[in-house]
Design a protein around this motif. Sequence first.
Motif, PDB file in Angstrom:
ATOM      1  N   TYR A 125     -11.267  -1.928   5.118  1.00 11.24           N
ATOM      2  CA  TYR A 125     -12.321  -2.103   4.129  1.00 11.24           C
ATOM      3  C   TYR A 125     -11.674  -2.547   2.833  1.00 11.24           C
ATOM      4  O   TYR A 125     -10.493  -2.311   2.603  1.00 11.24           O
ATOM      5  N   ASP A 126     -12.445  -3.229   2.014  1.00 12.00           N
ATOM      6  CA  ASP A 126     -11.945  -3.757   0.745  1.00 12.00           C
ATOM      7  C   ASP A 126     -12.599  -3.019  -0.412  1.00 12.00           C
ATOM      8  O   ASP A 126     -13.797  -3.202  -0.665  1.00 12.00           O
ATOM      9  N   PRO A 127     -11.833  -2.186  -1.137  1.00 18.34           N
ATOM     10  CA  PRO A 127     -12.373  -1.593  -2.359  1.00 18.34           C
ATOM     11  C   PRO A 127     -12.630  -2.700  -3.396  1.00 18.34           C
ATOM     12  O   PRO A 127     -11.959  -3.735  -3.387  1.00 18.34           O
ATOM     13  N   VAL A 128     -13.580  -2.472  -4.285  1.00 21.02           N
ATOM     14  CA  VAL A 128     -13.946  -3.477  -5.282  1.00 21.02           C
ATOM     15  C   VAL A 128     -12.771  -3.832  -6.187  1.00 21.02           C
ATOM     16  O   VAL A 128     -12.513  -4.997  -6.449  1.00 21.02           O
ATOM     17  N   ASP A 129     -12.033  -2.832  -6.663  1.00 16.47           N
ATOM     18  CA  ASP A 129     -10.971  -3.075  -7.651  1.00 16.47           C
ATOM     19  C   ASP A 129      -9.572  -2.816  -7.121  1.00 16.47           C
ATOM     20  O   ASP A 129      -8.679  -2.439  -7.872  1.00 16.47           O
ATOM     21  N   ASP A 130      -9.346  -3.014  -5.822  1.00 13.83           N
ATOM     22  CA  ASP A 130      -8.039  -2.682  -5.276  1.00 13.83           C
ATOM     23  C   ASP A 130      -7.720  -3.601  -4.107  1.00 13.83           C
ATOM     24  O   ASP A 130      -8.503  -4.470  -3.744  1.00 13.83           O
ATOM     25  N   LEU A 131      -6.586  -3.356  -3.494  1.00 14.27           N
ATOM     26  CA  LEU A 131      -6.174  -4.129  -2.337  1.00 14.27           C
ATOM     27  C   LEU A 131      -6.846  -3.620  -1.072  1.00 14.27           C
ATOM     28  O   LEU A 131      -7.350  -2.503  -1.030  1.00 14.27           O
ATOM     29  N   ARG A 132      -6.820  -4.420  -0.043  1.00 22.19           N
ATOM     30  CA  ARG A 132      -7.386  -4.055   1.260  1.00 22.19           C
ATOM     31  C   ARG A 132      -6.776  -2.747   1.750  1.00 22.19           C
ATOM     32  O   ARG A 132      -5.592  -2.516   1.649  1.00 22.19           O
ATOM     33  N   MET A 133      -7.638  -1.904   2.311  1.00 22.31           N
ATOM     34  CA  MET A 133      -7.205  -0.618   2.855  1.00 22.31           C
ATOM     35  C   MET A 133      -7.396  -0.651   4.368  1.00 22.31           C
ATOM     36  O   MET A 133      -8.456  -1.039   4.846  1.00 22.31           O
ATOM     37  N   GLY A 134      -6.402  -0.218   5.118  1.00 22.72           N
ATOM     38  CA  GLY A 134      -6.555  -0.103   6.560  1.00 22.72           C
ATOM     39  C   GLY A 134      -7.420   1.102   6.887  1.00 22.72           C
ATOM     40  O   GLY A 134      -7.407   2.092   6.169  1.00 22.72           O
ATOM     41  N   GLY A 135      -8.188   1.006   7.948  1.00 24.18           N
ATOM     42  CA  GLY A 135      -8.972   2.150   8.383  1.00 24.18           C
ATOM     43  C   GLY A 135     -10.463   1.948   8.233  1.00 24.18           C
ATOM     44  O   GLY A 135     -10.951   0.832   8.116  1.00 24.18           O
ATOM     45  N   TYR A 136     -11.178   3.071   8.216  1.00 25.21           N
ATOM     46  CA  TYR A 136     -12.632   3.066   8.273  1.00 25.21           C
ATOM     47  C   TYR A 136     -13.238   3.802   7.088  1.00 25.21           C
ATOM     48  O   TYR A 136     -12.639   4.708   6.526  1.00 25.21           O
ATOM     49  N   LEU A 137     -14.471   3.424   6.754  1.00 26.55           N
ATOM     50  CA  LEU A 137     -15.253   4.142   5.749  1.00 26.55           C
ATOM     51  C   LEU A 137     -15.715   5.477   6.319  1.00 26.55           C
ATOM     52  O   LEU A 137     -15.696   5.675   7.540  1.00 26.55           O
ATOM     53  N   LYS A 138     -16.217   6.362   5.467  1.00 27.01           N
ATOM     54  CA  LYS A 138     -16.879   7.558   5.982  1.00 27.01           C
ATOM     55  C   LYS A 138     -18.049   7.096   6.822  1.00 27.01           C
ATOM     56  O   LYS A 138     -18.702   6.123   6.466  1.00 27.01           O
ATOM     57  N   PRO A 139     -18.337   7.651   7.931  1.00 27.11           N
ATOM     58  CA  PRO A 139     -17.877   8.918   8.470  1.00 27.11           C
ATOM     59  C   PRO A 139     -16.546   8.860   9.203  1.00 27.11           C
ATOM     60  O   PRO A 139     -16.193   9.782   9.922  1.00 27.11           O
TER      61      PRO A 139
END
Length: 178
Positions: A125-139
């Motif tokens: 997932y891509d946070p608005v103000d950061d770099l791409r994050m590996g993994g999944y959103l909640k839940p």
Amino acid sequence: MNPSSSRLALVLSCCGALAVGCDSPANGSCQGTHLGQAVNWPIDGERSSLERTHPALNDNKMTYLALSYVTDSLLEKGVASIGVGITFNEELVIRSPTAYELVRGSEDELVVGSGSSGLRWAAYYDPVDDLRMGGYLKPGTPMSATLTLNHVVTSDAQGEFVYRFADGSEWNCTFDVN
């Protein structure tokens, strides 16, 4: 206009029509329920594609699907998009629907449930103000998923994947990329 000029014009117009078709953006969406709210996230036509070699693996023959969906409904929570990179360690050609079952692995990741398909699944997932994050959103990591490829040819792939979460919610994400 002489006959050779008209043939040249026809060839050039056909080539132009084909080139426009090849550059068309991806189509699809991700629909379902996220934390009790109905969602309908469109595919990001600029960031979704079919590649025949993985960008990090030079000239090895592979099939790589980059799928990104714009999560407008999550912008206030700081999430701009979700996506997945799907890699097959072969130059895949599929002419009729083929399904792959994915299950939760030991490292909170999705892995192929049975058989050796050479498929690797990398969600992000891509946070608005950061770099791409590996993994999944909640839940969190889905309990299982199904990837169905309707067709994959030299320059086009169409299909869908369905995430199934522990809370009973599902996301059905469709794609048609080139």
